[in-house]
Each structure stands twice: as C-alpha cells, then as structure tokens.
Design a protein around this motif. Structure first.
Motif, mmCIF file in Angstrom:
data_model
loop_
_atom_site.group_PDB
_atom_site.id
_atom_site.type_symbol
_atom_site.label_atom_id
_atom_site.label_comp_id
_atom_site.label_asym_id
_atom_site.label_seq_id
_atom_site.Cartn_x
_atom_site.Cartn_y
_atom_site.Cartn_z
ATOM 1 N N SER A 22 0.782 -1.319 -0.005
ATOM 2 C CA SER A 22 -0.077 0.014 -0.108
ATOM 3 C C SER A 22 0.757 1.245 0.101
ATOM 4 O O SER A 22 0.360 2.341 -0.541
ATOM 5 C CB SER A 22 -0.870 0.123 1.128
ATOM 6 N N GLU A 23 2.215 1.099 0.431
ATOM 7 C CA GLU A 23 2.983 2.485 0.359
ATOM 8 C C GLU A 23 4.385 2.002 0.426
ATOM 9 O O GLU A 23 4.674 0.759 0.716
ATOM 10 C CB GLU A 23 2.838 3.174 1.785
ATOM 11 N N LYS A 56 2.026 6.418 -2.053
ATOM 12 C CA LYS A 56 0.989 5.323 -2.132
ATOM 13 C C LYS A 56 1.043 4.461 -3.320
ATOM 14 O O LYS A 56 1.342 4.981 -4.383
ATOM 15 C CB LYS A 56 -0.351 6.077 -1.993
ATOM 16 N N HIS A 58 -1.191 1.800 -5.479
ATOM 17 C CA HIS A 58 -2.544 1.737 -6.130
ATOM 18 C C HIS A 58 -2.480 0.448 -7.294
ATOM 19 O O HIS A 58 -1.878 0.736 -8.142
ATOM 20 C CB HIS A 58 -3.450 2.748 -6.435
ATOM 21 N N ASP A 90 -5.927 10.222 4.899
ATOM 22 C CA ASP A 90 -4.519 10.048 4.451
ATOM 23 C C ASP A 90 -3.276 10.786 5.029
ATOM 24 O O ASP A 90 -2.315 10.221 4.729
ATOM 25 C CB ASP A 90 -4.494 9.844 3.051
#
Length: 128
Positions: A22-23, A56, A58, A90
C-alpha cells in the motif's frame, strides 16, 4: 553537523513484490545513523518537511482489463492540486499533534473580533 545535500539513488525492485503493497517509504540517515522521523515534526520556523517520504501504491485495472500500478505522491508539483496529503484521512499523524490539518467541514468557526474596551492608540512619542 549542519551540512546536507541531495543524493541521486536507485533501487532495483521486482514488480511482483509490489502486489499487496500500500505504501513505499523512502527514509534516509546520515553518517551517524540518525534517521528521518516517521512522523512530521515542526521546528520553530514552522517548517515540517523532513519526515519519511511516502508514496501510495494503487493497483488499477485498465479498460483492456490489464492490472497496472499507479503511484501517488503526497503532493503535486507547482500549483497543481492532488496528491494523497490533500485527503484528510490519508494525512500522517504529526508527532504529538494529531492530523496535520482539519478538513474544511470540521474547521472551527472563526474567532470573534476582540472587544474594544478602553482602546487607545499610542503615539511613538508616548511610548519612548
């Protein structure tokens, strides 16, 4: 010491390792092994831009049905809008101070103007 500089660097990564990620964090350290803080801290000048850099990750699907990665930086260059830090949920927690800013709908009402009780204007001669 007080010396620092930007260094260009690269890291080879197997794309399959990004599945479920996710990061991506980019965290630097100096010659004394002092690390950048995970959470944003503010100095006396109001600058708070030295925390760990986060991107981030995606997983998107194209119109053709292919899965592709999209990387979202915290902000956009120049005056462009966007980036994950523009979404309140976020935003990272600031060290000891909660979220970095409140969203518009939760912002407090502006403070009332102070009452002018016995207000007097002083001249420079009166102060000296």
């Amino acid at each position: 010491g007080m010396y620092w500089c930007w260094i260009w660097w690269a890291f080879d990564l197997n794309v399959a390792e990004l599945v479920g990620c996710s990061e991506i964090w980019c965290r630097s350290y100096d010659e004394s092994n002092n690390l950048q803080p995970d959470k944003q801290t503010w100095n006396l000048m109001g600058m708070g831009n030295n925390q760990t850099f986060r991107i981030k990750v995606h997983m998107d699907k194209t119109a053709a049905g292919e899965h592709v990665f999209r990387f979202e930086h915290p902000t956009q260059p120049g005056q462009q809008t966007g980036g994950w830090m523009h979404r309140f949920n976020d935003k990272p927690q600031s060290a000891g101070f909660g979220r970095l800013e409140k969203p518009q709908e939760e912002a407090a009402a502006p403070a009332a103007a102070p009452k002018a009780i016995g207000a007097k204007t002083f001249t420079l001669e009166e102060i000296e």
